[in-house]
Enzyme design. Structure first.
Site, PDB file in Angstrom:
ATOM      1  N   SER A  23       0.815  -1.225   0.000  1.00  0.00           N
ATOM      2  CA  SER A  23       0.000   0.000   0.000  1.00  0.00           C
ATOM      3  C   SER A  23       0.845   1.270   0.000  1.00  0.00           C
ATOM      4  O   SER A  23       0.428   2.299   0.521  1.00  0.00           O
ATOM      5  CB  SER A  23      -0.962   0.001   1.202  1.00  0.00           C
ATOM      6  OG  SER A  23      -1.789  -1.147   1.174  1.00  0.00           O
ATOM      7  N   ARG A  24       2.048   1.176  -0.543  1.00  0.00           N
ATOM      8  CA  ARG A  24       2.945   2.324  -0.683  1.00  0.00           C
ATOM      9  C   ARG A  24       3.415   2.892   0.661  1.00  0.00           C
ATOM     10  O   ARG A  24       3.940   4.007   0.725  1.00  0.00           O
ATOM     11  CB  ARG A  24       2.289   3.443  -1.505  1.00  0.00           C
ATOM     12  CG  ARG A  24       2.051   3.052  -2.971  1.00  0.00           C
ATOM     13  CD  ARG A  24       3.393   2.737  -3.628  1.00  0.00           C
ATOM     14  NE  ARG A  24       3.290   2.487  -5.055  1.00  0.00           N
ATOM     15  CZ  ARG A  24       3.227   1.286  -5.602  1.00  0.00           C
ATOM     16  NH1 ARG A  24       3.221   0.215  -4.829  1.00  0.00           N
ATOM     17  NH2 ARG A  24       3.175   1.129  -6.899  1.00  0.00           N
ATOM     18  N   LEU A  25       3.267   2.140   1.742  1.00  0.00           N
ATOM     19  CA  LEU A  25       3.759   2.591   3.044  1.00  0.00           C
ATOM     20  C   LEU A  25       5.193   2.094   3.219  1.00  0.00           C
ATOM     21  O   LEU A  25       5.515   1.298   4.107  1.00  0.00           O
ATOM     22  CB  LEU A  25       2.851   2.076   4.165  1.00  0.00           C
ATOM     23  CG  LEU A  25       1.396   2.568   4.090  1.00  0.00           C
ATOM     24  CD1 LEU A  25       0.578   1.989   5.230  1.00  0.00           C
ATOM     25  CD2 LEU A  25       1.347   4.101   4.116  1.00  0.00           C
TER      26      LEU A  25
END
Length: 551
Positions: free
Chosen positions: A525-527
């Protein structure tokens, strides 16, 4: 001293995989028997400096230079050049008639020394590679695979593909209605059973294949098949026809055919228009004539092992294979919405209390893991420089050494990067290890390494690389490649007696002394995890300070 546990791996040149695929489909249960047609690095030196140093040898190039001395290698490269030339000129890839395909089989298994099991292994591996390497059907999105195998060698290709897909992380099941009792096929089945890969009887297949499978591999019949398929293969083909009739491919399994879509005529294709339409066709050795009728989005070729005598005799025009890949796309790639391309990285967390306090030590740890993972050229790095006006420029170079004083690479002192560094001695490095979802950024100032250090490294290189450094006036305009080749040939003759090749004054090394490191680990999730090391003054001492950056 900084060390890399896997440095031995760097010193050993790995043989590049030159595998491909092949299929030898046998005639099967014809409704009216018809006879088949008659077959007509060497390691890098340590720095002379007494500073502790991590040597990074030239990745795998010595092996290539040695291979280039082999006449068989030169002939293979010549045939590849012919293929590349044909591809560049837009010449159509050769399609084989049934007779030609049978003749090539005979020659491969006769005077050219291949065995059926060798070719079958290469074929199955290439089919699995077409599914995996080109990332058409990504693991996680298309995990459950049904491989439908016929009784001939096309079915054997499918059995081998199932084994490799299992090792690649997929979950294959095999439907093998008419098992061939020969030892080769029995052995392939035993291999699958030892991996607990399930064999599913036809009667136990779900009524709706879409509910349990994401990919169906059609390995029923190959180019030698004649006649009309008998039960249960006629029903299996009809089930694939029903699936391929569904317009929305997202609601049905993707269909992958091995060499020939089962039920198609080897030369005329889907004669009656009632056959199924595979989403992917993996042609083997060279596409058969029926492949011209294939309209699916993904057509790949496997058969990288094809030797020059076959290429020459049949005047084959085949596309060059990229890198070490065992398959190559034929025809235009399907249109892609670039904005939709994305990966959801799955990685272990990168936490402050888990990294090493010194960024050099942390880099060595990650580099060691990249080498151990077998990544190609883990020492490749993007070097970004800027001129006095701040205009940036980037290119890929190879790291050749690292110690507590910095990162070392070698180049031509007349190149653009050298010109930039003479005006602005600040630069940035970027290491990108895609397979591990990792990046390392390094920023700092750059100085030339001592001349004796450049001299020692220059003479550790293969003689061909030494000559190349003299010939290349990097970043200058030349009228053509033949100029380089002629100059190289003249130098090669000049130093043919084995005398020492002098290092040119315009060639040497640079060392970037870091002021900042960033270690990046891709996450879902692009974290992403981003840890930055920067220098701080603490109690009159300069220490590395770690901070977490927002992704």
């Amino acid at each position: 001293m900084l060390t890399v546990a896997a440095s031995a791996l760097l010193r050993n040149n790995k043989k590049s995989t030159a595998a491909a695929c092949f299929s030898l489909a046998m005639p099967f249960l014809l409704s009216s028997p018809t006879p088949p047609p008659p077959p007509p690095h060497s390691s890098l030196p340590r720095s002379p400096s007494p500073r502790p140093r991590l040597p990074l040898p030239p990745p795998r190039r010595a092996a290539l230079i040695t291979a280039a001395q082999d006449p068989r290698w030169r002939r293979a490269m010549a045939s590849l050049a012919v293929s590349a030339s044909a591809s560049a000129s837009g010449e159509e890839v050769t399609h084989l008639a049934q007779r030609e395909a049978a003749e090539i089989d005979e020659q491969l298994m006769g005077p050219l020394g291949f065995s059926v099991d060798q070719l079958m292994e290469l074929a199955g591996l290439s089919v699995a590679a077409a599914v995996v390497e080109v990332k058409v059907y990504k693991l996680g999105e298309h995990t459950r695979v049904l491989v439908i195998c016929g009784p001939g060698n096309n079915g054997g290709d499918g059995l081998v593909a199932a084994r490799h897909l299992h090792h690649f992380g997929y979950k294959p099941s095999v439907c093998y209605p008419k098992r061939t009792p020969k030892p080769l096929y029995s052995g392939l089945c035993t291999q699958l059973e030892s991996l607990t890969i399930p064999f599913v009887p036809v009667e136990d297949l779900p009524a709706n294949l879409s509910e349990e499978f994401d990919i169906i591999i059609d390995a029923m019949f190959g180019f030698s098949f004649h006649g009309t398929p008998r039960p249960p293969f006629d029903d299996l083909i009809n089930r694939l026809v029903s699936l391929s009739a569904i317009d929305n491919s997202a609601k049905r399994p993707a269909i992958v055919s091995v060499d020939i879509p089962s039920g198609w005529h080897v030369e005329e294709g889907d004669i009656n228009g009632g056959g199924f339409k595979p989403d992917m066709l993996v042609s083997l050795t060279a596409p058969k004539l029926c492949a011209k009728k294939f309209t699916g989005p993904h057509h790949f070729l496997g058969g990288r092992f094809v030797p020059p005598p076959i290429v020459s005799k049949y005047k084959l025009h085949l596309p060059p294979y990229p890198g070490t890949s065992m398959c190559v796309r034929i025809g235009k790639a399907p249109s892609v919405d670039i904005s939709s391309l994305r990966e959801n990285y799955i990685s272990p967390e990168l936490l402050e209390n888990q990294v090493m306090p010194d960024p050099f030590d942390q880099f060595v740890r990650w580099f060691d893991e990249a080498v151990t993972a077998g990544l190609r050229e883990p020492n490749a790095m993007a070097l970004t420089t800027a001129d006095k006006e701040g205009k940036p420029s980037s290119r890929m170079v190879l790291l050749k050494g690292v110690d507590k004083q910095g990162f070392v690479w070698y180049t031509n002192y007349g190149s653009q990067k050298a010109h930039d560094l003479s005006e602005n001695p600040n630069a940035a490095l970027l290491f990108y290890w895609n397979e591990m979802n990792r990046q390392v950024r390094v920023e700092g100032s750059v100085q030339k390494v001592p001349e004796e250090e450049s001299e020692k490294y220059f003479h550790s290189r293969p003689r061909g690389s030494q000559l190349g450094a003299i010939v290349s006036k990097q970043s200058t305009i030349i009228p053509g490649r033949e100029v380089l080749q002629q100059a190289y040939k003249e130098l090669e003759q000049k130093y043919s007696d084995g005398s020492v090749i002098p290092k040119p004054d315009y060639w040497g090394g640079y060392r970037l002394t870091p002021k900042l490191f960033e270690f990046w680990q891709g996450q879902q999730s692009r974290l992403h995890d981003r840890l930055q090391y920067s220098l701080r003054e603490v109690d009159r001492s300069t220490v590395w300070h770690i901070e977490r950056l927002s992704p």
